[in-house]
Design an enzyme around this catalytic site. Structure first.
Site, PDB file in Angstrom:
ATOM      1  N   GLN A 260      65.490  82.497  95.210  1.00  0.00           N
ATOM      2  CA  GLN A 260      64.148  82.033  94.863  1.00  0.00           C
ATOM      3  C   GLN A 260      63.826  82.306  93.401  1.00  0.00           C
ATOM      4  OE1 GLN A 260      61.588  80.369  96.743  1.00  0.00           O
ATOM      5  NE2 GLN A 260      60.967  80.159  94.612  1.00  0.00           N
TER       6      GLN A 260
ATOM      7  N   ARG B  82      64.982  75.076  94.118  1.00  0.00           N
ATOM      8  CA  ARG B  82      65.850  75.831  95.025  1.00  0.00           C
ATOM      9  C   ARG B  82      67.109  75.030  95.325  1.00  0.00           C
ATOM     10  NH1 ARG B  82      63.700  79.569  98.610  1.00  0.00           N
ATOM     11  NH2 ARG B  82      65.834  79.690  99.421  1.00  0.00           N
TER      12      ARG B  82
ATOM     13  N   ARG C 137      70.561  84.781 105.721  1.00  0.00           N
ATOM     14  CA  ARG C 137      69.141  85.120 105.577  1.00  0.00           C
ATOM     15  C   ARG C 137      68.844  86.099 106.699  1.00  0.00           C
ATOM     16  NH1 ARG C 137      64.384  82.529 103.426  1.00  0.00           N
ATOM     17  NH2 ARG C 137      62.540  82.835 104.707  1.00  0.00           N
TER      18      ARG C 137
ATOM     19  N   ASP D 237      52.388  85.706  96.214  1.00  0.00           N
ATOM     20  CA  ASP D 237      53.157  85.449  97.428  1.00  0.00           C
ATOM     21  C   ASP D 237      52.258  85.774  98.617  1.00  0.00           C
ATOM     22  OD1 ASP D 237      55.208  84.797  99.127  1.00  0.00           O
ATOM     23  OD2 ASP D 237      56.432  86.566  98.719  1.00  0.00           O
TER      24      ASP D 237
ATOM     25  N   CYS E 173      56.182  81.028  95.963  1.00  0.00           N
ATOM     26  CA  CYS E 173      57.444  80.555  96.543  1.00  0.00           C
ATOM     27  C   CYS E 173      57.251  79.797  97.856  1.00  0.00           C
ATOM     28  CB  CYS E 173      58.413  81.713  96.729  1.00  0.00           C
ATOM     29  SG  CYS E 173      57.902  82.920  97.968  1.00  0.00           S
TER      30      CYS E 173
ATOM     31  N   HIS F 225      65.142  88.603  97.184  1.00  0.00           N
ATOM     32  CA  HIS F 225      65.224  87.153  97.410  1.00  0.00           C
ATOM     33  C   HIS F 225      65.710  86.492  96.114  1.00  0.00           C
ATOM     34  CE1 HIS F 225      64.699  83.376  99.167  1.00  0.00           C
ATOM     35  NE2 HIS F 225      63.395  83.289  99.304  1.00  0.00           N
TER      36      HIS F 225
END
Length: 308
Positions: free
Chosen positions: A137, A294, A107, A225, A266, A134
């Protein structure tokens, strides 16, 4: 080497297999304690390195727990504990880590760091997030939608707000899974044109609509988001808030979507900014299912990368 770097770089049939396996593993856990190991433990005797240059809650916990449930072990490393591109080349780090571990999840900030790590690694590398994409996700989001509403192919997904890295992976998914995508937000924060063009090249309808109320008409899924990433200075982003206020997902906006439309975020969220608590805690919301999935989808991604 089988890396999971981005959704559009993964064959469509393999994406479907990952989702099918994720759902099967989730169903197999019905009635089991949350922290219990799976009956099938294909990662027994294997070590996965989890590298975090960016802070994380869901990615860290879900990957760590998933590896343990599959019978493996994880080694969690922060950017301050490593020389990832600082004092040692990323190529050398990749070569050395390949001698120690069976897979790497990273990450990080720069997409180039991810790609260089993967290029020089002799073990699978998984994109846990970069500033551009991402993918883990969005695999969880597609899984969540299909659990609630069936196949996502042909559905209408609306993204409201900043055309950021999560939005980019949704555009990748649109092309791979065959759903239409509408971005509604200010022109200054549009998704990169390359992501839009890539989805369109796969034959799906992608459009930009500046008026949020028009964008969500007939939507099967509305997604928001955070307007300001958790590591950013919120005071310095005052202008961004002003730009994005018209794109807040509230009850009035959701009422214009299709009956039974879902809402996703998310997380983490700044409630009252990109979305109201009325929406996030309301009947449209599946945000907690997203977060849980996830865990399951990343276990399936690990198994796919390792061929187990």
């Amino acid at each position: 080497m089988t890396h999971f770097l981005d959704i559009h770089k993964t064959p469509k049939d393999d994406l479907r297999r990952i989702l099918d396996q994720a759902l099967a593993m989730k169903n197999a856990r019905t009635g089991r304690p949350k922290g219990a190991a799976d009956d099938d433990r294909p990662l027994a005797g294997r070590m996965v390195a989890l590298i975090f240059e960016k802070p994380s809650t869901r990615t860290r916990i879900s990957f760590d727990m998933g590896i343990r449930q599959l019978g493996g072990q994880s080694m969690i490393l922060s950017g301050t504990e490593m020389h990832l591109g600082h004092g040692e080349t990323i190529a050398d780090t990749a070569r050395v880590m390949s001698r120690y571990v069976d897979a790497i999840m990273v990450r990080t900030f720069s997409e180039s760091s991810l790609l260089e790590l993967a290029h020089h690694s002799d073990v699978p590398v998984i994109n846990g997030l970069t500033n551009r994409t991402h993918p883990c996700q969005i695999m969880a989001d597609v899984m969540t939608f299909e659990e609630h509403r069936g196949p996502i192919k042909g559905k209408k997904v609306v993204w409201a707000g900043d055309g950021n890295n999560v939005c980019a992976s949704f555009l990748h998914a649109a092309g791979q899974f065959g759903f239409d995508f509408v971005y509604t937000g200010p022109a200054q924060l549009d998704p990169e044109q390359v992501f839009i063009d890539g989805a369109r090249a796969e034959g799906v309808n992608v459009r930009i609509e500046r008026v949020a109320a028009r964008a969500v008409e007939g939507a099967d899924l509305v997604v928001a988001d955070t307007w300001v990433s958790m590591h950013e200075n919120r005071t310095a982003c005052h202008n961004r808030h002003n730009l994005l206020k018209p794109y807040q997902v509230n009850a009035r906006l959701m009422s214009r979507a299709k009956k039974g439309a879902l809402f996703m975020h998310c997380l983490p969220a700044h409630r009252g900014e990109e979305a109201t608590s009325e929406v996030m805690d309301g009947p449209h919301s599946v945000i907690l299912d997203e977060a849980e999935n996830r865990l399951h989808v990343q276990k399936a991604i690990l198994r796919w990368c390792l061929g187990i």
